[in-house]
Every structure is written in C-alpha cells, then in structure tokens.
Design an enzyme around this catalytic site. Structure first.
Site, PDB file in Angstrom:
ATOM      1  N   TRP A  21       0.831  -1.271   0.161  1.00 16.72           N
ATOM      2  CA  TRP A  21       0.015   0.105   0.031  1.00 16.72           C
ATOM      3  C   TRP A  21       0.737   1.301   0.219  1.00 16.72           C
ATOM      4  O   TRP A  21       0.822   2.133  -0.776  1.00 16.72           O
ATOM      5  CB  TRP A  21      -1.037  -0.072   1.165  1.00 16.72           C
ATOM      6  CG  TRP A  21      -1.832   1.116   1.446  1.00 16.72           C
ATOM      7  CD1 TRP A  21      -1.963   2.300   0.651  1.00 16.72           C
ATOM      8  CD2 TRP A  21      -2.802   1.225   2.594  1.00 16.72           C
ATOM      9  NE1 TRP A  21      -3.155   2.963   0.985  1.00 16.72           N
ATOM     10  CE2 TRP A  21      -3.508   2.325   2.085  1.00 16.72           C
ATOM     11  CE3 TRP A  21      -2.902   0.640   3.640  1.00 16.72           C
ATOM     12  CZ2 TRP A  21      -4.441   2.821   3.190  1.00 16.72           C
ATOM     13  CZ3 TRP A  21      -3.980   1.114   4.538  1.00 16.72           C
ATOM     14  CH2 TRP A  21      -4.575   2.245   4.170  1.00 16.72           C
ATOM     15  N   ASP A  56       1.083  -8.472  -1.305  1.00 18.58           N
ATOM     16  CA  ASP A  56      -0.479  -8.159  -1.565  1.00 18.58           C
ATOM     17  C   ASP A  56      -0.356  -6.796  -1.932  1.00 18.58           C
ATOM     18  O   ASP A  56       0.309  -5.855  -1.231  1.00 18.58           O
ATOM     19  CB  ASP A  56      -1.072  -8.150  -0.342  1.00 18.58           C
ATOM     20  CG  ASP A  56      -2.522  -7.793  -0.325  1.00 18.58           C
ATOM     21  OD1 ASP A  56      -3.698  -8.522  -0.858  1.00 18.58           O
ATOM     22  OD2 ASP A  56      -2.708  -6.493   0.056  1.00 18.58           O
ATOM     23  N   TYR A  61      -3.701   1.445  -5.130  1.00 17.09           N
ATOM     24  CA  TYR A  61      -2.411   1.866  -4.619  1.00 17.09           C
ATOM     25  C   TYR A  61      -1.431   2.891  -5.496  1.00 17.09           C
ATOM     26  O   TYR A  61      -0.916   2.328  -6.379  1.00 17.09           O
ATOM     27  CB  TYR A  61      -1.583   0.737  -3.976  1.00 17.09           C
ATOM     28  CG  TYR A  61      -2.226  -0.043  -2.832  1.00 17.09           C
ATOM     29  CD1 TYR A  61      -3.466   0.589  -2.208  1.00 17.09           C
ATOM     30  CD2 TYR A  61      -1.963  -1.239  -2.640  1.00 17.09           C
ATOM     31  CE1 TYR A  61      -4.114  -0.422  -1.294  1.00 17.09           C
ATOM     32  CE2 TYR A  61      -2.671  -2.081  -1.641  1.00 17.09           C
ATOM     33  CZ  TYR A  61      -3.724  -1.602  -0.756  1.00 17.09           C
ATOM     34  OH  TYR A  61      -4.301  -2.444  -0.006  1.00 17.09           O
ATOM     35  N   ARG A 235      -2.732   9.425   7.383  1.00 10.58           N
ATOM     36  CA  ARG A 235      -2.814   9.313   8.864  1.00 10.58           C
ATOM     37  C   ARG A 235      -2.806  10.467   9.593  1.00 10.58           C
ATOM     38  O   ARG A 235      -3.261  10.573  10.689  1.00 10.58           O
ATOM     39  CB  ARG A 235      -1.706   8.213   9.021  1.00 10.58           C
ATOM     40  CG  ARG A 235      -1.317   7.057   8.599  1.00 10.58           C
ATOM     41  CD  ARG A 235      -0.061   6.428   9.129  1.00 10.58           C
ATOM     42  NE  ARG A 235       1.174   6.811   8.265  1.00 10.58           N
ATOM     43  CZ  ARG A 235       2.146   6.655   8.583  1.00 10.58           C
ATOM     44  NH1 ARG A 235       2.447   5.744   9.288  1.00 10.58           N
ATOM     45  NH2 ARG A 235       3.302   7.069   7.922  1.00 10.58           N
ATOM     46  N   ARG A 289       8.446   0.311   3.946  1.00 13.41           N
ATOM     47  CA  ARG A 289       8.946   1.578   3.072  1.00 13.41           C
ATOM     48  C   ARG A 289      10.318   1.421   2.610  1.00 13.41           C
ATOM     49  O   ARG A 289      10.886   2.100   1.827  1.00 13.41           O
ATOM     50  CB  ARG A 289       8.672   2.730   3.534  1.00 13.41           C
ATOM     51  CG  ARG A 289       6.966   2.755   3.865  1.00 13.41           C
ATOM     52  CD  ARG A 289       6.444   4.147   4.371  1.00 13.41           C
ATOM     53  NE  ARG A 289       6.607   4.832   3.195  1.00 13.41           N
ATOM     54  CZ  ARG A 289       5.930   6.474   3.436  1.00 13.41           C
ATOM     55  NH1 ARG A 289       5.064   6.306   4.428  1.00 13.41           N
ATOM     56  NH2 ARG A 289       6.116   7.176   2.578  1.00 13.41           N
TER      57      ARG A 289
END
Length: 322
Positions: A21, A56, A61, A235, A289
C-alpha cells in the site's frame, strides 16, 4: 518461515506477507506521502530474502504505481517467485479521487490493466477491495465476474476484502470465497465477534491488514512524529494518530516493548504475532518502506507468543483503555 494453507486454495503462504500500500506513494486520496521507488524495491527484496512468499497490492495503490513497482522489483529478483495478490473495484479520476465500481465491464478492464502493470499472465489471488457503498446487487455482479475470470484462467483464486458476514454469505451463494482480507490489530478488534468465527467455520482463509495499525504499534511512532505527518499522508487526520487516542495507543506500545525486549524483537513484531496467535488468522499483511523497516518486522511470522504473554497484552489493553 513455515507456511499455512489459505482457505480452500492450494496456496501455502508464509504467516507474514509484504503489503504494498505505502509504496504506491503520494498523489491520491489514501496515499502515505512521498516514497522513493528504490527504497520500495529494496524493502521488497529484503522481505523476500527473509522468507516472505507473497505480496499483496491493489490497482488503486498509487493509482497503479504500486503494481508497477512490484513488477520492477520482481524483474530484478533472482530467488523463488512469490505469489502475487491484488484487488479490484476502486476506480479513480484524473484528480485521484476514488469511487467504488464493481460492474462487469469495469472489473474486466481492471484485470487487464493489473496483468499488464504486474507483467504476469495470471494473478494468484484476485480480490474485491471493498463491497459496494451503499450496498447493492453490484456485489453479486462483481463477484460473478471474478468467478468468470477464475474459470477463464486469468486468476487462480478469488477472495474479498472488508466484507461482513452477510456479504460473505451472498458471495458464497455464487462461488466459493478463498479468503477474506479485513483490518485487525490490537486497536481495531471489531472482526473478533462474528467475522473471524464465521470464516473459521466456513474454511475461509483470513489475511489481516494493518496488524501494526498503520505504523502506530511499531515502536517507531512518537507523539512528535505523529504531529509532523504531512497532509498527503492519510494518517495525519486519523483519530488513531491524534489525541486523545494517540496517548492511549502509545502507552500500549510501551507495554509491547516490554515483551519485545524478552525476545530481542521489535514492538511491531509483537503486535503482528498477536494477530497471528488467533487460530482463525492465516496470515498478516505487513508493510515496509525501506530495507531497514523490513528487517525489523518481516520475521514476525517466526515469533510465537506464549498464552501468558497474550494475557499480559490483554491486561495492558484494559489498563490503557481506562
């Protein structure tokens, strides 16, 4: 890492899979902020080196960018080929705004785009990303299309994400559901009452996302870091990362760190292992990341918590909630 059978499929997956993601980058409605593709590829490679055997991602995304980065990483990868899971059902416009679309023509267009971006002939697990909103017969149309794609050999197995029990039943009336992908973490346990027991009874595999609550439970998130999250990071405005919830969540992380030190692991690994302790959970999707982050969390699949440690965590949840 040992592997587990995913639902009614022939896929045997490691307890932890790489979640792509965040590596989609910024420029869309649910982005995590800017991201360096070289760091993403290094994170993916390090995860595979540590034994992870599935990735996944989703078409949405990064508005296709995540799938492209996954393809680049695998083109350079010389080890065993991992399973590739992706999703459909979210359509975006030129401004990056996302809407739910599950009609047959849209899903069929999406699968062709995903196959091209991922540079593969078949996708191992194809999933409906979200049910229709508001709920409608589009669910049946979308799921019937996935079943057709499976019969045509474009995908090997089909699953859903973010479905409730009633929606799972509706899908099962058309074709078997191999897996469900719901959110699950120490701070979001809504699926425990009905969804997990149902999936266990029905033999539906469960691969949970956000087991570290989108970075909140890693041990790296601080009050100062949360305050500095940029506006292009979803976020920054989420209640989990703002007061009064932030202080309670960070207090929980301190208790996780007490347990993690006993195992010479990270708080994030303990948070992931807690989700995997539930017998209804097949695997957990874990994002990273960069290679350093992957190093700190991708071994969580080999961490087994004792019943006593799980009880400690449950007690900490009660204390921090109070």
């Amino acid at each position: 890492m040992q592997t587990r059978k995913l639902g009614n499929s022939d896929l045997r997956i490691t307890p932890v899979g790489y979640g792509a993601w965040a590596i989609g980058g910024s420029g869309w409605q649910f982005g995590w902020g800017s991201q360096d593709d070289k760091d993403s590829i290094a994170a993916l490679h390090r995860s595979l080196e540590l034994g992870v055997n599935w990735i996944d991602t989703a078409a949405v995304y990064g508005l296709g960018h995540s799938e492209e980065v996954v393809a680049r990483a695998l083109k350079e990868w010389r080890g065993p080929k991992p399973y590739i899971f992706t999703k459909c059902g979210l359509h975006w416009d030129a401004k990056g705004n996302v809407t739910k679309v599950l009609n047959a023509s849209s899903v069929r267009a999406e699968i062709e785009h995903s196959l091209r971006r991922l540079s593969v002939d078949v996708i191992d697990l194809y999933q409906i990303h979200w049910p229709p909103d508001p709920d409608s017969p589009a669910l049946e149309e979308g799921w019937s299309t996935l079943a057709d794609l499976k019969r045509e050999g474009k995908v090997r197995w089909i699953g859903v994400s973010n479905f409730d029990v009633q929606q799972l039943r509706r899908a099962q009336a058309i074709a078997p559901v191999s897996s469900l992908q719901p959110p699950y973490s120490l701070v979001h346990r809504e699926i425990e009452d009905e969804i997990l027991p149902y999936c266990r009874r029905e033999g539906i595999g469960v691969i949970v996302y956000s087991p570290m609550a989108s970075g909140l439970l890693t041990g790296a998130m601080t009050r100062e870091r949360a305050a500095k999250l940029l506006k292009d990071d979803w976020r920054s405005a989420h209640p989990d990362f703002t007061e009064p919830n932030l202080s309670r969540n960070l207090a929980l992380v301190e208790r996780l760190q007490e347990i993690s030190r006993r195992h010479n692991r990270s708080a994030g690994e303990v948070a992931i292992a807690w989700t995997l302790h539930n017998p209804a959970v097949t695997g957990a999707i874990v994002g990273a990341r960069n290679a350093r982050q992957a190093e700190g969390v991708m071994r969580a699949g080999s961490l087994s918590l004792t019943d006593k440690e799980v009880s400690e965590i449950e007690a900490a949840l009660v204390e921090t909630a109070a």
